[in-house]
Motif scaffolding. Structure first.
Motif, mmCIF file in Angstrom:
data_model
loop_
_atom_site.group_PDB
_atom_site.id
_atom_site.type_symbol
_atom_site.label_atom_id
_atom_site.label_comp_id
_atom_site.label_asym_id
_atom_site.label_seq_id
_atom_site.Cartn_x
_atom_site.Cartn_y
_atom_site.Cartn_z
ATOM 1 N N SER A 76 -19.177 -19.425 -22.567
ATOM 2 C CA SER A 76 -19.389 -18.487 -22.311
ATOM 3 C C SER A 76 -18.975 -18.222 -23.989
ATOM 4 N N ASN A 77 -20.264 -17.571 -24.962
ATOM 5 C CA ASN A 77 -19.375 -17.122 -26.256
ATOM 6 C C ASN A 77 -19.065 -15.382 -25.406
ATOM 7 N N GLU B 276 -15.665 -15.250 -24.638
ATOM 8 C CA GLU B 276 -14.935 -16.198 -25.819
ATOM 9 C C GLU B 276 -14.311 -14.658 -26.943
ATOM 10 N N GLN B 277 -15.609 -13.772 -26.551
ATOM 11 C CA GLN B 277 -15.833 -12.570 -27.496
ATOM 12 C C GLN B 277 -15.175 -11.234 -26.120
#
Length: 76
Positions: A2-3, A6-7
């Protein structure tokens, strides 16, 4: 991956950077795979006797506690 996860990892590492930089080191996010965050330690962190403590007791404990899905931190 999932982005969003990661963010969250990148934001948490960015918050920690100031503390690491106070001792002449730095940390750079590399990737997140299968629950493991890979980072590169720079500056005074390279070859520092306290590196394992910084990674495991500092960076890893914060990321595991704050971000679901993170199980460990490894240095590249």
């Amino acid at each position: 991956m999932s982005n969003n996860v990661e963010q969250q990892i990148k934001e948490a590492i960015e918050r920690m950077r100031g503390f690491i930089q106070q001792d002449g080191g730095d940390i750079r996010y590399v990737k997140f795979e299968e629950g493991i965050v890979y980072v590169e330690m720079l500056g005074a962190c390279q070859g520092c006797a306290a590196l394992d403590t910084t990674l495991k007791d500092g960076v890893e404990s914060i990321l595991v506690e704050e971000i679901p899905g993170v199980i460990a931190v490894e240095q590249i």
